[in-house]
Design an enzyme around this catalytic site. Structure first.
Site, PDB file in Angstrom:
ATOM      1  N   ASP A 154       0.839  -1.195   0.000  1.00 35.92           N
ATOM      2  CA  ASP A 154       0.000   0.000   0.000  1.00 35.92           C
ATOM      3  C   ASP A 154       0.876   1.247   0.000  1.00 35.92           C
ATOM      4  OD1 ASP A 154      -2.369  -1.472  -0.019  1.00 35.92           O
ATOM      5  OD2 ASP A 154      -2.388  -1.658   2.158  1.00 35.92           O
ATOM      6  N   LYS A 199      -0.432  -7.857  -2.748  1.00 41.36           N
ATOM      7  CA  LYS A 199      -1.684  -7.146  -2.972  1.00 41.36           C
ATOM      8  C   LYS A 199      -1.402  -5.741  -3.447  1.00 41.36           C
ATOM      9  CE  LYS A 199      -4.142  -4.363  -0.649  1.00 41.36           C
ATOM     10  NZ  LYS A 199      -4.919  -3.574   0.331  1.00 41.36           N
ATOM     11  N   ASP A 259      -6.919  -5.779  -5.594  1.00 41.36           N
ATOM     12  CA  ASP A 259      -7.993  -5.480  -4.641  1.00 41.36           C
ATOM     13  C   ASP A 259      -8.600  -4.111  -4.933  1.00 41.36           C
ATOM     14  OD1 ASP A 259      -9.679  -5.713  -2.469  1.00 41.36           O
ATOM     15  OD2 ASP A 259      -8.183  -4.982  -1.029  1.00 41.36           O
ATOM     16  N   LYS A 271     -12.106  -3.773  -5.342  1.00 40.67           N
ATOM     17  CA  LYS A 271     -13.449  -3.754  -4.746  1.00 40.67           C
ATOM     18  C   LYS A 271     -14.480  -3.120  -5.681  1.00 40.67           C
ATOM     19  CE  LYS A 271     -11.645  -3.454   0.005  1.00 40.67           C
ATOM     20  NZ  LYS A 271     -10.199  -3.286  -0.288  1.00 40.67           N
ATOM     21  N   ASP A 284     -20.622  -1.440  -8.772  1.00 40.70           N
ATOM     22  CA  ASP A 284     -21.360  -0.561  -9.673  1.00 40.70           C
ATOM     23  C   ASP A 284     -22.482  -1.383 -10.283  1.00 40.70           C
ATOM     24  OD1 ASP A 284     -21.997   1.587 -11.589  1.00 40.70           O
ATOM     25  OD2 ASP A 284     -19.963   2.323 -11.182  1.00 40.70           O
ATOM     26  N   PRO A 323     -24.280  -3.878 -12.895  1.00 35.31           N
ATOM     27  CA  PRO A 323     -23.667  -5.094 -13.432  1.00 35.31           C
ATOM     28  C   PRO A 323     -22.865  -4.884 -14.707  1.00 35.31           C
ATOM     29  CG  PRO A 323     -25.850  -5.603 -12.601  1.00 35.31           C
ATOM     30  CD  PRO A 323     -25.697  -4.104 -12.513  1.00 35.31           C
ATOM     31  N   THR A 362     -13.146  -4.590   7.244  1.00 29.36           N
ATOM     32  CA  THR A 362     -12.612  -4.877   8.578  1.00 29.36           C
ATOM     33  C   THR A 362     -12.505  -3.636   9.451  1.00 29.36           C
ATOM     34  OG1 THR A 362     -10.375  -4.749   7.662  1.00 29.36           O
ATOM     35  CG2 THR A 362     -11.358  -6.937   7.878  1.00 29.36           C
ATOM     36  N   ARG A 383       0.741  -3.041   6.838  1.00 31.73           N
ATOM     37  CA  ARG A 383       1.576  -2.155   7.640  1.00 31.73           C
ATOM     38  C   ARG A 383       2.462  -2.854   8.670  1.00 31.73           C
ATOM     39  NH1 ARG A 383      -3.378   1.843   8.810  1.00 31.73           N
ATOM     40  NH2 ARG A 383      -4.433  -0.114   8.337  1.00 31.73           N
TER      41      ARG A 383
END
Length: 235
Positions: free
Chosen positions: A13, A35, A61, A63, A66, A68, A123, A214
């Site tokens: 990240d 990732k 990732d 996500k 919207d 279909p 999460t 992290r």
């Protein structure tokens, strides 16, 4: 609880391509996949995603969430990144998930199809956060509802917090691939995570993959931090 092998995904990240590549290389001996998510992709673009992932297995990732047709078209646009896993939001509903399934099957040859993973409840969210957006159920009940919907609609697996691994295994058995963020090694800062476990706890509960960012990438020695997580999983 399970004999399955739990594998490690390191979350790269950052908005910096060179930094992401350094973390990739530092953790290569211990991590089974990397990732790349919204932060990196929006800052650096899809060419950089492909470059940084290189030969490593890629958990892309983004996500997607919207209508279909838009989600299906977006999946076609992502095929060049050659992901091993990609994410959609289960809250998009059955029609969106089914369209994503069809798009994956069209856009990728059978031997290179990524796992289609449906994100259930982030999460960072707890019961109060769900109530704030009008969902009366607690996170576990919402995850179970969305997880069953996603699997029935064509997903290969789910992204869930560690706290929902065991209930999902009870409900769905072994057919759902469970990818689990919200992992914090003993003594690590919680950050913005609400529903967490250690790597060993998530493995015992039945996770197929854990995602750690992290606690590894901000460590003084990312290679050693990744090796420690891998050792905990192997133990």
């Amino acid at each position: 609880m399970t004999a399955r092998r739990t594998r490690l995904i390191v979350a790269l990240d950052t908005k910096d391509t060179a930094q992401a590549a350094r973390w990739r290389d530092q953790t290569a001996a211990s991590a089974d996949a990397v990732k790349l998510g919204l932060e990196f992709t929006y800052a650096c673009g899809l060419d950089a995603v492909r470059q940084v992932a290189g030969p490593r297995s890629l958990f892309l990732d983004l996500k997607l969430h919207d209508i279909p047709n838009t989600v299906a078209s977006a999946i076609g646009s992502l095929a060049a990144t050659r992901p091993a896993m990609l994410t959609i939001h289960a809250m998009g509903g059955a029609a969106m998930i089914a369209a994503a399934r069809q798009a994956v099957d069209r856009a990728f040859p059978p031997e290179a199809r990524p796992l289609l993973l449906a994100v259930t409840v982030l999460t960072s969210m707890d019961a109060d956060a769900l109530h704030g957006i009008g969902i009366a159920d607690d996170p576990c009940r919402q995850v179970l509802r969305l997880g069953a919907l996603a699997m029935e609609s064509g997903a290969d697996g789910l992204v869930c917090s560690p706290r929902e691994i065991a209930p999902l295994r009870d409900r769905l058995g072994g057919r759902a691939v469970l990818v689990v963020p919200g992992i914090r090694p003993e003594g690590a800062a919680m950050g913005d995570q609400k529903r967490v476990m250690t790597p060993a706890e998530a493995s015992r509960a039945g996770a197929d993959w854990i995602v750690v960012g992290r606690p590894i990438t901000t460590a003084a020695d990312p290679a050693a931090a990744a090796a420690a997580v891998a050792a905990e999983l192997a133990g």
